[in-house]
Write a protein that holds these residues in place. Structure first.
Motif, mmCIF file in Angstrom:
data_model
loop_
_atom_site.group_PDB
_atom_site.id
_atom_site.type_symbol
_atom_site.label_atom_id
_atom_site.label_comp_id
_atom_site.label_asym_id
_atom_site.label_seq_id
_atom_site.Cartn_x
_atom_site.Cartn_y
_atom_site.Cartn_z
ATOM 1 N N HIS A 22 0.874 -1.176 0.000
ATOM 2 C CA HIS A 22 0.000 0.000 0.000
ATOM 3 C C HIS A 22 0.913 1.228 0.000
ATOM 4 O O HIS A 22 1.615 1.486 0.970
ATOM 5 C CB HIS A 22 -0.881 -0.064 1.255
ATOM 6 N N LEU A 24 1.805 5.067 0.082
ATOM 7 C CA LEU A 24 1.382 6.412 0.490
ATOM 8 C C LEU A 24 2.557 7.350 0.250
ATOM 9 O O LEU A 24 3.683 6.882 0.022
ATOM 10 C CB LEU A 24 1.007 6.434 1.972
ATOM 11 N N ILE A 54 0.221 4.448 10.943
ATOM 12 C CA ILE A 54 0.591 4.043 9.588
ATOM 13 C C ILE A 54 2.102 4.205 9.423
ATOM 14 O O ILE A 54 2.641 5.283 9.701
ATOM 15 C CB ILE A 54 -0.163 4.909 8.549
ATOM 16 N N THR A 141 -9.303 2.505 -1.226
ATOM 17 C CA THR A 141 -8.123 3.257 -1.650
ATOM 18 C C THR A 141 -7.292 2.432 -2.624
ATOM 19 O O THR A 141 -6.883 1.310 -2.302
ATOM 20 C CB THR A 141 -7.256 3.647 -0.441
ATOM 21 N N LYS A 167 -10.394 6.275 -3.625
ATOM 22 C CA LYS A 167 -9.452 7.334 -3.225
ATOM 23 C C LYS A 167 -8.084 6.938 -3.745
ATOM 24 O O LYS A 167 -7.687 5.775 -3.619
ATOM 25 C CB LYS A 167 -9.490 7.432 -1.697
ATOM 26 N N LYS A 169 -3.903 7.613 -3.722
ATOM 27 C CA LYS A 169 -2.832 8.167 -2.894
ATOM 28 C C LYS A 169 -1.727 8.638 -3.817
ATOM 29 O O LYS A 169 -1.165 7.829 -4.569
ATOM 30 C CB LYS A 169 -2.275 7.078 -1.977
ATOM 31 N N ASP A 198 -5.717 11.873 -2.305
ATOM 32 C CA ASP A 198 -5.057 12.242 -1.046
ATOM 33 C C ASP A 198 -3.569 12.446 -1.307
ATOM 34 O O ASP A 198 -2.876 11.511 -1.716
ATOM 35 C CB ASP A 198 -5.269 11.121 -0.008
ATOM 36 N N GLU A 224 -7.623 15.877 -0.799
ATOM 37 C CA GLU A 224 -7.349 15.693 0.628
ATOM 38 C C GLU A 224 -5.916 16.098 0.978
ATOM 39 O O GLU A 224 -4.965 15.642 0.350
ATOM 40 C CB GLU A 224 -7.597 14.210 0.963
ATOM 41 N N ASP A 249 -7.172 16.658 6.507
ATOM 42 C CA ASP A 249 -7.027 15.380 7.216
ATOM 43 C C ASP A 249 -5.995 15.557 8.344
ATOM 44 O O ASP A 249 -6.380 15.859 9.484
ATOM 45 C CB ASP A 249 -6.641 14.255 6.240
ATOM 46 N N GLU A 250 -4.712 15.433 8.039
ATOM 47 C CA GLU A 250 -3.703 15.557 9.096
ATOM 48 C C GLU A 250 -3.847 16.881 9.860
ATOM 49 O O GLU A 250 -3.605 16.936 11.073
ATOM 50 C CB GLU A 250 -2.291 15.434 8.511
ATOM 51 N N LYS A 273 -10.928 11.152 12.468
ATOM 52 C CA LYS A 273 -10.296 9.859 12.797
ATOM 53 C C LYS A 273 -10.177 9.766 14.300
ATOM 54 O O LYS A 273 -9.624 10.682 14.937
ATOM 55 C CB LYS A 273 -8.899 9.750 12.177
ATOM 56 N N THR A 301 -9.853 6.817 8.334
ATOM 57 C CA THR A 301 -9.266 5.625 8.967
ATOM 58 C C THR A 301 -7.767 5.821 9.174
ATOM 59 O O THR A 301 -7.129 6.530 8.386
ATOM 60 C CB THR A 301 -9.480 4.367 8.094
ATOM 61 N N LEU A 303 -6.177 3.134 9.001
ATOM 62 C CA LEU A 303 -5.996 1.772 8.504
ATOM 63 C C LEU A 303 -5.961 0.784 9.659
ATOM 64 O O LEU A 303 -5.113 -0.119 9.725
ATOM 65 C CB LEU A 303 -4.746 1.680 7.616
HETATM 66 C C1 MUC Z 1 -4.898 8.924 5.119
HETATM 67 O O1 MUC Z 1 -4.141 9.857 5.218
HETATM 68 O O2 MUC Z 1 -6.003 9.181 4.735
HETATM 69 C C2 MUC Z 1 -6.529 6.378 4.819
HETATM 70 C C3 MUC Z 1 -6.765 5.558 3.767
HETATM 71 C C4 MUC Z 1 -5.532 5.121 3.294
HETATM 72 O O3 MUC Z 1 -5.300 4.372 2.354
HETATM 73 O O4 MUC Z 1 -4.582 5.671 4.054
HETATM 74 C C5 MUC Z 1 -5.146 6.349 5.137
HETATM 75 C C6 MUC Z 1 -4.413 7.565 5.526
#
Ligand code: MUC
Ligand code: MG
Length: 373
Positions: A22, A24, A54, A141, A167, A169, A198, A224, A249-250, A273, A301, A303
């Motif tokens: 996955h 990111l 994460i 995602t 979604k 990344k 995101d 995002e 988000d963050e 979250k 989430t 995750l």
């Molecule tokens: C995030 O920042 O949104 C949420 C879904 C995903 O794949 O990662 C998280 C983190």
């Protein structure tokens, strides 16, 4: 109600493999690590909680190993022997003695609410005022790191009806490469499928201005956290400038972050979250701020596995203004589970377990299998 004390808290680090890597902007995950919390009370009731982040320390300020240590060394001595019946009193005690550590506080509050729900024979959502819905929309995602694999994955889920929103990344590559990837996927899934992006803080404000212009033109539905979480003013400028909604988000971590962002218009959507906010009760406070400011909501989430995902679902189900649905797919990213009763997913939604408490039971053989040795 007769007195009930907290007797002990047990923490276990569990590592579960993901079904595929996955990707990111800040990490590539090949497994997910959870700290499973079991809170034992003098009436024989056990509450479950989960502290999950994460990519080690690459996403948040707390690591799995550090969260276990914080609970064992600092939380347990504060809570041991205290009455288990007032979650608000216990959380306020923790806030007084332990600064920050929101992921840990979320896991402990989840376990307290689970225990109290089991004690009273009601769901956690009942304790929080009651669910407005027994199901929640869930997106998926796409983050395999490969454009054609992502398109194939999306088409499979559209065909079997499991998800109808995706979604993406981005933020690991040159923005031009990332945007070409998004455009290809948007074309691949067709105009009727919602696609959100995101960036996980990876862009500067000026790159974001160029990048979001192209994403908006490509028909992307939601952007995002494009820029660093501390740049609240920048997020407000982007929100004002673009037609496409911008989601914090963050940046929208705590209740106080939500208030500061709402005041300046930093984001037209907040991603909620439980881990960022320090628990389920704070989610309702953030939701109230957003509702008062006319900001839309999304159920985010970290995750998490099944325990953290169900905890999130229990509180999200109490929010009437969850306009953007949720991304509570965490357990589906994992090859296996550590609970007896898995969450039921299908037709683009998840079903919220009936309780009592969270409505989740650990499978101790599975915990033994995946616990860090
Ligand atoms: C995030 O920042 O949104 C949420 C879904 C995903 O794949 O990662 C998280 C983190
Ligand atoms: Mg995000």
């Amino acid at each position: 109600m007769r007195e009930v004390q907290i007797e002990s808290i047990e923490t276990t680090i569990v590592d579960l493999p993901t079904i595929r890597p996955h990707h990111l902007s800040m990490a590539v995950m090949r497994n997910q690590t959870m700290v499973i919390v079991r809170l034992f009370c003098s009436d024989g009731i056990e509450g479950l909680g989960e502290a999950t982040t994460i990519g080690g320390l690459s996403y948040g300020d707390e690591s799995p190993e550090g969260m276990k240590l914080t609970i064992d060394t600092y939380v347990l001595p504060l809570l041991q022997g205290k009455s288990a019946l007032s979650v608000n009193a216990l959380m306020s005690l923790l806030d007084h003695h332990i600064k920050g550590n929101y992921f840990v506080k979320s896991a402990i509050e989840t376990a307290l609410l689970d225990a109290q729900g089991k004690r009273l024979g009601v769901t956690v959502s009942d304790l929080l005022g009651g669910a407005v819905s027994r199901t929640l929309p869930v997106l998926w995602t796409l983050a395999s790191g490969d454009t054609s694999k992502d398109i194939q994955e999306a088409q499979e889920f559209i065909a079997n009806g499991r998800h109808n929103t995706f979604k993406l990344k981005i933020g690991r590559n040159d923005p031009k490469v990332d945007i070409a990837h998004v455009v290809a996927i948007k074309k691949g899934v067709g105009p009727d499928i919602k696609v959100t992006v995101d960036i996980n803080q990876a862009w500067s404000e000026s790159v974001a201005k160029q990048g979001i212009t192209l994403l908006q033109d490509a028909g992307i539905d939601l952007i995002e956290q494009p820029i660093v979480k501390t740049n609240f003013d920048g997020l407000a400028r982007l929100t004002q400038y673009f037609r496409v909604p911008i989601m914090a988000d963050e940046a929208a971590g705590t209740v106080s972050d939500a208030f500061k962002l709402a005041k300046i218009g930093g984001g037209s959507v907040f991603a909620l979250k439980i881990a960022k906010s320090g628990g389920l009760i704070n989610i309702q406070k953030q939701a109230a701020i957003a509702q008062g400011a006319g900001i839309s909501l999304y159920g985010g989430t970290m995750l998490e596995g099944t325990i953290g995902t169900v905890a999130s679902a229990q509180v999200f189900s109490t929010i009437p203004t969850l306009d953007w649905g949720t991304e509570l797919f965490g357990p589906l990213l994992l090859t296996d589970d550590i609970v007896k009763n898995r969450i039921s997913y299908g037709n683009g939604v998840l079903e919220i377990p009936e309780g009592p408490g969270l409505g989740v039971e650990l499978d101790m053989n599975q915990v033994e299998k995946y616990k860090r040795k």
